[in-house]
Enzyme design. Structure first.
Site, PDB file in Angstrom:
ATOM      1  N   ASN A  10       0.836  -1.197   0.000  1.00  0.00           N
ATOM      2  CA  ASN A  10       0.000   0.000   0.000  1.00  0.00           C
ATOM      3  C   ASN A  10       0.870   1.245   0.000  1.00  0.00           C
ATOM      4  O   ASN A  10       1.851   1.340   0.744  1.00  0.00           O
ATOM      5  CB  ASN A  10      -0.924   0.004   1.223  1.00  0.00           C
ATOM      6  N   ASP A  66      -5.033   4.164  -1.191  1.00  0.00           N
ATOM      7  CA  ASP A  66      -6.206   4.542  -0.403  1.00  0.00           C
ATOM      8  C   ASP A  66      -5.765   5.292   0.859  1.00  0.00           C
ATOM      9  O   ASP A  66      -4.657   5.103   1.360  1.00  0.00           O
ATOM     10  CB  ASP A  66      -7.022   3.306  -0.018  1.00  0.00           C
ATOM     11  N   GLU A  67      -6.652   6.144   1.350  1.00  0.00           N
ATOM     12  CA  GLU A  67      -6.543   6.774   2.667  1.00  0.00           C
ATOM     13  C   GLU A  67      -5.203   7.484   2.890  1.00  0.00           C
ATOM     14  O   GLU A  67      -4.675   7.479   3.996  1.00  0.00           O
ATOM     15  CB  GLU A  67      -6.796   5.724   3.766  1.00  0.00           C
ATOM     16  N   ASP A 113      -8.441  -4.521  11.286  1.00  0.00           N
ATOM     17  CA  ASP A 113      -8.494  -3.243  12.006  1.00  0.00           C
ATOM     18  C   ASP A 113      -8.306  -3.378  13.518  1.00  0.00           C
ATOM     19  O   ASP A 113      -7.621  -2.575  14.135  1.00  0.00           O
ATOM     20  CB  ASP A 113      -9.819  -2.534  11.720  1.00  0.00           C
ATOM     21  N   TYR A 139     -17.072  -6.925   3.415  1.00  0.00           N
ATOM     22  CA  TYR A 139     -15.895  -6.967   4.277  1.00  0.00           C
ATOM     23  C   TYR A 139     -16.121  -7.835   5.516  1.00  0.00           C
ATOM     24  O   TYR A 139     -17.239  -7.927   6.042  1.00  0.00           O
ATOM     25  CB  TYR A 139     -15.515  -5.552   4.735  1.00  0.00           C
TER      26      TYR A 139
END
Length: 613
Positions: A238, A299-300, A442, A398
């Site tokens: 990432n 992403d993010e 997470d 998810y």
């Protein structure tokens, strides 16, 4: 005699008259038998009389090299499933044989479809090796329900070309046996793409080798398994956000905000050395991954912040694109540079969608596949109009470790299909490549791997059904889940919930340490280890996603808590005893100076061997 004859003729005449005036009586309709049970379901089964019988006489007949590869894998799987040893031959077929054939001229089957015929013998035909392989998965599912298969024929072709699962093993390590199980299950259900966001131990950048990595030897074995089972394993590092696993020890590459604070999770996209660092990692991954796709995340990047805190990014964009440029242009420019680098290496780029907010004036390079997971300003239809292939990675699909779980039953009842994105449902599947479920860590200590697996299998079978065929083959969700029960697990799948010793009180001994311990199996297939001073737990150090991931973190005795997953342990058999591996951190216990117990990855320190008496 004459009177009896006249009476008989009169009765016959009456019967004829009744026949003339009576309403016709329809013949009883013969209801066609249902298709054999598989996941995904067979949509066009044509039944015949009789059945195919599998037995000790069965041979696998395959002429070409590709067909023999498929037959060889099938023979191994038949043995693993308890169906005995079946020879692979190249001669003529006889009754009871299984024939594997590949006919490239049969274009109706496409790249992954197959034809299966069942009768005195059984044949599987594909236009490609992959298609023939998928036909053997159907065969294995049928044999899982008995040695007789109803006679009939099906042509089975997938609706979508990408059918997948994504796993973020990016911070919290996921064990190799668990990933190997996943590959077997995916292939069994005709899923063909596994995205792995993870860290490979780097020879080029040893400063990045903090825990969470996999060795190159481990990845090569997993990729070889994927290649054999037609599962494309797509790697992801990432970037430019979520880079802390890679640059936590490289402050020179970290983005610095206007207060002078370095951001360990954000790569400074304005620095040429940052791009060079990232592409050198891509090159190193190419040593072990064979996929023609590369996922860079994207992403993010500004999660918890915004571009305004980083004026150097706006300056970079305007220096490059003029006074109307936006910080988003610098972000897209970094994506496009990675895309060009990947393309030069023969690889296609994939990114997440949430970074594409519409604030950019620079377009994302053509040929970039967008995986859509979050509802943002730029909708799926707009991305498609811009020419991008789109994969549905909806957040509704998810499974977040210790958090949100996909409601598979609701999705099934809603007849969800890959055209249903977050924020928009498309009327056409054009340029929609398929869909996948995603596993995210997470809250890393929220659930163990075995608990995640329990949630995964129904979701996996649902995504297999929705991407291969009709998304709602059965009237109820209970009927659909019964399919999964009928076909069972894939050959080669291993039960990872088995504790190798019974509950009881043992003395755990290793060089330099000895403990009297009560061992109790947990519901998810691990063990808690209770001593008079408390239960064994990894405790201390810096927490990442609520987990102490640092090598050398102490393993101490803490108050026992059945809900605390860091107190759960796996006993891995080894020569002379067992290794103790934490269920969450996946590191093994070793004995340090003074008899202290600490955790380390096995390639950094040899795990202690515990003997139980």
């Amino acid at each position: 005699m004459a009177e009896r004859g006249r009476r008989t003729l009169g009765l016959l005449g009456l019967a004829a008259a009744l026949t003339l005036f009576a309403a016709p009586v329809p013949a009883l309709a013969q209801e066609a038998p249902p298709p054999p049970v598989t996941v995904p379901a067979l949509s066009n089964w044509s039944s015949s009389s009789g059945s195919y019988a599998y037995g000790h006489w069965t041979r696998l007949v395959a002429a070409s090299g590709a067909a023999r590869r498929v037959a060889g894998t099938l023979a191994e799987d038949l043995r693993a499933a308890g169906h005995g040893t079946v020879p692979v031959v190249s001669g003529g077929a006889r009754s009871g044989d299984i024939v594997i054939d590949i006919k490239p001229s049969d274009r109706s089957l496409g790249a992954e479809g197959y034809e299966l015929r069942s009768g005195a013998r059984l044949s599987v035909t594909g236009a490609t090796e992959t298609g023939a392989f998928y036909g053997t998965r159907t065969l294995l599912q049928l044999l899982a329900q008995g040695d007789r298969i109803p006679a009939g024929r099906t042509i089975d072709v997938p609706r979508y070309r990408e059918r997948g699962v994504g796993v973020c093993a990016c911070y919290i390590h996921v064990s190799m046996p668990w990933l190997e199980n996943l590959v077997h299950e995916m292939a069994y259900h005709k899923l063909n793409q596994l995205l792995l966001e993870l860290k490979v131990k780097s020879d080029t950048h040893p400063e990045a080798d903090t825990w969470g990595y996999y060795t190159k030897a481990e990845i090569r074995r997993l990729v070889a398994l994927g290649d054999r089972y037609h599962v494309d394993i797509v790697p992801e590092i990432n970037s430019p956000g979520h880079m802390d696993p890679w640059i936590e020890n490289r402050p020179d590459l970290q983005l610095t905000d206007s207060d002078g604070t370095e951001q360990p999770a954000r790569l400074d996209i304005t620095r040429p050395e940052a791009f060079a660092y990232y592409t050198s990692l891509m090159d190193e991954y190419a040593q072990v991954f064979t996929s023609r796709s590369w996922h860079m995340g994207a992403d993010e990047y500004m999660l918890g912040s915004d571009f305004a805190k980083y004026p150097q990014i706006l300056k970079y964009a305007r220096d490059k694109y003029g006074p109307d440029a936006t910080p988003q242009d610098a972000f897209v420019e970094f994506v496009n540079r990675v895309q060009a680098y990947a393309a030069a290496k023969g690889k296609r780029l994939r990114i997440w969608n949430d970074g594409l907010t519409g604030a950019n004036t620079v377009p994302v390079a053509a040929g970039t596949t967008v995986e859509h997971w979050l509802d943002v300003a730029v909708k799926p239809s707009r991305l498609i109009s811009q020419g991008h292939a789109l994969m549905n990675a909806s957040y509704a699909l998810y499974l977040v470790r210790g958090g949100f779980h996909s409601d598979t039953e609701a999705l099934y009842d809603e007849r969800w299909d890959p055209r249903t994105f977050e924020g928009e449902k498309l009327t056409s599947s054009e340029r929609v490549t398929g869909a996948k479920i995603s596993l995210w860590p997470d809250n890393g200590r929220g659930e163990t791997e075995n608990e995640v697996a329990d949630e995964l299998w129904p979701a996996l079978r649902h995504i297999a059904q929705a991407t291969w065929g009709e998304p709602h083959p059965d009237g109820t969700y209970a009927e659909f889940t019964a399919r999964g029960t009928a076909v069972g697990h894939a050959p080669g799948w291993h039960d990872l919930t088995r504790v190798p010793v019974p509950d009881g009180t043992y003395t755990f001994r290793t060089d330099g340490a000895s403990y009297r311990t009560e061992l109790l199996r947990t519901a998810d297939g691990y063990a808690t280890l209770r001593t008079p001073e408390g239960c064994l737990e990894v405790h201390g150090g810096k927490l990442t996603l609520n987990v102490p991931l640092q090598p050398g973190t102490e393993v101490s005795r803490r108050p026992c808590d059945s809900a605390n997953t860091l107190q759960r342990w796996q006993l891995e058999p080894t020569a002379g005893g067992y290794h103790l591996v934490n269920a969450i951190t996946r590191m093994a216990v070793t004995v340090a100076d003074g008899g202290r117990l600490v955790q380390y990855p096995p390639d950094r320190r040899v795990p202690a061997v515990w003997r139980l008496t």
